[in-house]
Design a protein around this motif. Structure first.
Motif, PDB file in Angstrom:
ATOM      1  N   ARG A 177       1.107  -1.117   0.243  1.00  0.00           N
ATOM      2  CA  ARG A 177       0.183   0.108  -0.216  1.00  0.00           C
ATOM      3  C   ARG A 177       0.646   1.285  -0.033  1.00  0.00           C
ATOM      4  N   ALA A 178       1.837   1.332   0.158  1.00  0.00           N
ATOM      5  CA  ALA A 178       3.235   2.544   0.607  1.00  0.00           C
ATOM      6  C   ALA A 178       3.714   2.524  -0.235  1.00  0.00           C
ATOM      7  N   SER A 179       3.583   1.613  -1.303  1.00  0.00           N
ATOM      8  CA  SER A 179       4.244   2.078  -2.542  1.00  0.00           C
ATOM      9  C   SER A 179       3.296   3.172  -3.771  1.00  0.00           C
ATOM     10  N   GLY A 180       2.138   3.267  -3.193  1.00  0.00           N
ATOM     11  CA  GLY A 180       0.711   5.052  -3.894  1.00  0.00           C
ATOM     12  C   GLY A 180       0.468   4.013  -5.570  1.00  0.00           C
ATOM     13  N   ILE A 181       1.280   2.734  -5.962  1.00  0.00           N
ATOM     14  CA  ILE A 181      -0.214   2.245  -7.066  1.00  0.00           C
ATOM     15  C   ILE A 181      -0.828   0.943  -6.643  1.00  0.00           C
ATOM     16  N   GLY A 182      -1.985  -0.064  -8.299  1.00  0.00           N
ATOM     17  CA  GLY A 182      -2.141  -0.412  -7.107  1.00  0.00           C
ATOM     18  C   GLY A 182      -1.645  -1.614  -7.440  1.00  0.00           C
ATOM     19  N   PRO A 183      -2.145  -2.954  -6.776  1.00  0.00           N
ATOM     20  CA  PRO A 183      -1.705  -4.770  -6.653  1.00  0.00           C
ATOM     21  C   PRO A 183      -1.520  -4.931  -8.516  1.00  0.00           C
ATOM     22  N   ALA A 184      -2.243  -4.861  -9.475  1.00  0.00           N
ATOM     23  CA  ALA A 184      -1.972  -5.113 -10.993  1.00  0.00           C
ATOM     24  C   ALA A 184      -0.520  -4.560 -11.622  1.00  0.00           C
ATOM     25  N   GLN A 185      -1.117  -2.866 -11.135  1.00  0.00           N
ATOM     26  CA  GLN A 185       0.446  -2.277 -11.789  1.00  0.00           C
ATOM     27  C   GLN A 185       1.683  -2.165 -11.010  1.00  0.00           C
ATOM     28  N   LEU A 186       1.709  -3.029  -9.624  1.00  0.00           N
ATOM     29  CA  LEU A 186       2.960  -2.956  -8.806  1.00  0.00           C
ATOM     30  C   LEU A 186       3.206  -4.278  -9.356  1.00  0.00           C
ATOM     31  N   SER A 187       1.720  -4.985  -9.718  1.00  0.00           N
ATOM     32  CA  SER A 187       2.798  -6.559 -10.314  1.00  0.00           C
ATOM     33  C   SER A 187       3.265  -7.017 -11.818  1.00  0.00           C
ATOM     34  N   ALA A 188       2.517  -5.704 -12.564  1.00  0.00           N
ATOM     35  CA  ALA A 188       3.339  -5.745 -14.062  1.00  0.00           C
ATOM     36  C   ALA A 188       4.349  -5.330 -13.691  1.00  0.00           C
ATOM     37  N   LEU A 189       4.759  -4.138 -12.877  1.00  0.00           N
ATOM     38  CA  LEU A 189       6.294  -2.802 -12.405  1.00  0.00           C
ATOM     39  C   LEU A 189       7.207  -4.397 -12.394  1.00  0.00           C
ATOM     40  N   SER A 190       6.689  -5.022 -11.585  1.00  0.00           N
ATOM     41  CA  SER A 190       7.873  -6.040 -10.290  1.00  0.00           C
ATOM     42  C   SER A 190       8.489  -7.253 -12.261  1.00  0.00           C
ATOM     43  N   VAL A 191       7.459  -7.559 -12.990  1.00  0.00           N
ATOM     44  CA  VAL A 191       7.378  -7.998 -13.742  1.00  0.00           C
ATOM     45  C   VAL A 191       8.581  -7.100 -15.069  1.00  0.00           C
ATOM     46  N   LEU A 192       8.765  -6.433 -14.960  1.00  0.00           N
ATOM     47  CA  LEU A 192       9.364  -5.230 -15.945  1.00  0.00           C
ATOM     48  C   LEU A 192      10.085  -5.306 -15.488  1.00  0.00           C
ATOM     49  N   VAL A 193      10.763  -4.253 -13.695  1.00  0.00           N
ATOM     50  CA  VAL A 193      12.091  -4.353 -13.478  1.00  0.00           C
ATOM     51  C   VAL A 193      12.926  -5.831 -13.234  1.00  0.00           C
ATOM     52  N   PHE A 194      12.625  -7.287 -13.342  1.00  0.00           N
ATOM     53  CA  PHE A 194      12.929  -8.159 -12.485  1.00  0.00           C
ATOM     54  C   PHE A 194      13.039  -9.144 -13.817  1.00  0.00           C
ATOM     55  N   GLY A 195      12.798  -8.553 -14.777  1.00  0.00           N
ATOM     56  CA  GLY A 195      12.186  -9.596 -15.908  1.00  0.00           C
ATOM     57  C   GLY A 195      13.083  -8.528 -17.710  1.00  0.00           C
ATOM     58  N   GLY A 196      12.368  -7.763 -17.361  1.00  0.00           N
ATOM     59  CA  GLY A 196      13.520  -7.136 -18.157  1.00  0.00           C
ATOM     60  C   GLY A 196      12.337  -6.666 -19.270  1.00  0.00           C
ATOM     61  N   SER A 197      12.736  -5.226 -19.755  1.00  0.00           N
ATOM     62  CA  SER A 197      11.894  -4.811 -21.346  1.00  0.00           C
ATOM     63  C   SER A 197      10.794  -6.254 -22.327  1.00  0.00           C
ATOM     64  N   MET A 198       9.959  -6.315 -22.547  1.00  0.00           N
ATOM     65  CA  MET A 198       9.171  -6.989 -23.679  1.00  0.00           C
ATOM     66  C   MET A 198       8.095  -6.210 -24.030  1.00  0.00           C
ATOM     67  N   SER A 199       7.422  -7.599 -24.910  1.00  0.00           N
ATOM     68  CA  SER A 199       6.317  -6.175 -25.970  1.00  0.00           C
ATOM     69  C   SER A 199       5.440  -6.634 -24.749  1.00  0.00           C
ATOM     70  N   LEU A 200       4.037  -5.971 -25.088  1.00  0.00           N
ATOM     71  CA  LEU A 200       2.876  -6.359 -24.491  1.00  0.00           C
ATOM     72  C   LEU A 200       2.005  -7.353 -24.270  1.00  0.00           C
ATOM     73  N   LYS A 201       2.462  -8.502 -25.321  1.00  0.00           N
ATOM     74  CA  LYS A 201       1.408  -9.554 -25.373  1.00  0.00           C
ATOM     75  C   LYS A 201       2.290 -10.236 -24.193  1.00  0.00           C
ATOM     76  N   ARG A 202       3.630 -10.539 -23.855  1.00  0.00           N
ATOM     77  CA  ARG A 202       4.503 -11.139 -23.250  1.00  0.00           C
ATOM     78  C   ARG A 202       3.797 -10.904 -21.490  1.00  0.00           C
ATOM     79  N   LEU A 203       4.283  -9.639 -21.346  1.00  0.00           N
ATOM     80  CA  LEU A 203       3.490  -8.837 -20.334  1.00  0.00           C
ATOM     81  C   LEU A 203       2.270  -9.832 -19.739  1.00  0.00           C
TER      82      LEU A 203
END
Length: 149
Positions: free
Chosen positions: A32-58
């Protein structure tokens, strides 16, 4: 199921499943302290730890439909936590990546979760911590097979 699995192994898997879910729910309150919702935080986590990717792959990784991921990514882009670039060869393809600001937010969110877990682990006995350390080593080896297509 293709293979007969013993009741003991099924019970162990059930206990692991339950413990993992309860533990994640406990540390999720830190998000909650991150200031963004769980879906956005989860997607951001994938991008941060998995690197850039296509929208389809994400969308595949997050197990949502592409239109849902478009809305999630739009929110991340509006907050400057991610950037979206159209492929120069195929304008239908979009590459998504975390920005420096997004990486920073994600690392702070992860640190809060880890600190909450560390406080709980610190309250355990040395023997329990050793058992947990051994369990973590084993858990890192667990791989759930992909479902047959």
């Amino acid at each position: 199921m293709a293979k007969d699995i013993s009741r003991d192994v099924l019970d162990l898997a059930d206990g692991l499943h339950s413990a993992a879910i309860h533990l994640l729910r406990q540390v999720r309150v830190e998000d909650r302290a991150s200031g963004i919702g769980p879906a956005q935080l989860s997607a951001l986590s994938v991008l941060v730890f998995g690197g850039s990717m296509s929208l389809k792959r994400l969308a595949e990784i997050e197990q949502v439909k592409p239109p849902t991921m478009v809305r999630i990514v739009r929110g991340l882009v509006e907050q400057q936590l991610a950037r979206a670039r159209t492929d120069k060869q195929d304008r239908r393809k979009i590459d998504i990546a975390a920005t420096a600001r997004g990486r920073s937010l994600m690392m702070r969110a992860r640190a809060r979760r880890v600190e909450a877990l560390a406080l709980a682990v610190d309250a355990m006995s040395v023997k329990e911590q050793e058992a947990l350390r051994a369990a973590v080593a084993v858990l890192k080896k667990v791989r759930v097979p992909a479902p047959a297509s």
